[in-house]
Write an enzyme that holds these catalytic residues in place. Structure first.
Site, PDB file in Angstrom:
ATOM      1  N   CYS A  42       2.529  -8.491  -5.996  1.00 39.37           N
ATOM      2  CA  CYS A  42       3.972  -8.713  -6.067  1.00 39.37           C
ATOM      3  C   CYS A  42       4.239 -10.126  -6.579  1.00 39.37           C
ATOM      4  CB  CYS A  42       4.608  -8.525  -4.691  1.00 39.37           C
ATOM      5  SG  CYS A  42       6.413  -8.716  -4.709  1.00 39.37           S
ATOM      6  N   ASP A  44       6.321 -12.102  -5.508  1.00 39.41           N
ATOM      7  CA  ASP A  44       6.748 -12.937  -4.378  1.00 39.41           C
ATOM      8  C   ASP A  44       5.922 -14.228  -4.294  1.00 39.41           C
ATOM      9  OD1 ASP A  44       6.986 -13.960  -1.595  1.00 39.41           O
ATOM     10  OD2 ASP A  44       8.166 -12.135  -1.291  1.00 39.41           O
ATOM     11  N   ARG A  46       5.247 -16.088  -1.993  1.00 46.58           N
ATOM     12  CA  ARG A  46       4.461 -16.296  -0.773  1.00 46.58           C
ATOM     13  C   ARG A  46       3.132 -15.562  -0.790  1.00 46.58           C
ATOM     14  NH1 ARG A  46       9.223 -14.133   2.895  1.00 46.58           N
ATOM     15  NH2 ARG A  46       9.163 -12.687   1.134  1.00 46.58           N
ATOM     16  N   HIS A  98       2.818  -6.385   0.185  1.00 45.01           N
ATOM     17  CA  HIS A  98       2.957  -7.253   1.364  1.00 45.01           C
ATOM     18  C   HIS A  98       4.114  -6.798   2.229  1.00 45.01           C
ATOM     19  CE1 HIS A  98       6.508  -9.618  -0.091  1.00 45.01           C
ATOM     20  NE2 HIS A  98       6.084  -9.146  -1.236  1.00 45.01           N
ATOM     21  N   CYS A 101       8.429  -7.020   1.980  1.00 40.20           N
ATOM     22  CA  CYS A 101       8.660  -7.151   0.527  1.00 40.20           C
ATOM     23  C   CYS A 101      10.140  -6.946   0.179  1.00 40.20           C
ATOM     24  CB  CYS A 101       7.797  -6.134  -0.216  1.00 40.20           C
ATOM     25  SG  CYS A 101       7.985  -6.215  -2.012  1.00 40.20           S
TER      26      CYS A 101
END
Ligand SMILES: [Zn+2]
Length: 211
Positions: A42, A44, A46, A98, A101
């Site tokens: 992803c 993302d 993080r 994750h 999400c």
């Protein structure tokens, strides 16, 4: 100092440290890359593939998009997959989702995110649709979201196995292994949810016989 200037400064410090640790580090890496892994994760911020797996530059070939999707019409993803499998000869392809999400949460809502995002999120809604019986029975919203995160990873790994790229590689190279993992933002732990070794059974509808 502006935030982006800080990035450039940090980069200088990092390059200096790497060279100090290993004077040949950049010479070696600039000559060749031989990663064993393709990571489909992803976007993302993080979930940085190298940080959470303790890998170094040169060890993981990375593709990231919203909610780690494997969409069969996505030329970007398929080009990365083709190159990784047929030129870099990666031994493992990992789809990593994750918990928590944002893409998954957005797809579960009824909000209009306008054309382009709606288009992308539709792919996730279609995964929900397949598993709606199981998902609708989960009353707690966070648990339902987290289960869709897992099911979505399983579905995307299956999509990989449905490509002629992977099927041809399984037939001619007996690889790569396909993996589905889910990363926990709250504990930093990667949880395997699916493994498909070369030659795994897939729905006959998607099997290419004349590869
Ligand atoms: Zn995400």
């Amino acid at each position: 100092m502006t935030p982006y200037e800080k990035l450039l400064l940090e980069n200088k410090a990092w390059a200096k440290e790497k060279t100090h640790e290993d004077p040949e580090f950049f010479n070696r890496l600039s000559a060749i890359q031989t990663p064993d892994f393709l990571w489909i994760g992803c976007s993302d911020s993080r979930v940085p593939a190298d940080k959470i797996t303790g890998t170094q530059p040169g060890e993981i070939f990375v593709h990231r998009n919203i909610a780690n999707m494997v969409v069969h019409t996505d030329v970007n993803l398929l080009s990365v997959l083709d190159y990784a499998v047929n030129y870099l000869m990666v031994k493992h392809v990992i789809v990593c989702g994750h918990y928590g999400c944002g893409g998954i949460k957005a797809a579960m809502s009824n909000q209009d995110f306008k054309p382009v995002l709606n288009m992308w999120l539709r792919n996730i809604k279609d995964v929900y649709h397949i598993y709606q019986k199981e998902l609708n029975d989960i009353k707690d919203e966070e648990s339902r979201t987290d289960r869709l995160v897992e099911l979505n990873v399983i579905e995307q790994v299956t999509h990989l196995a449905q490509t002629s790229i992977i099927q041809r590689a399984w037939k001619t190279k007996n690889g790569p292994y396909l993996h589905g993992w889910v990363y926990g933002l709250k504990d930093g732990i990667l949880k395997p949810v699916l493994e498909m070794p070369p030659g795994s059974m897939i729905d006959p509808l998607y099997v290419y016989e004349d590869l």
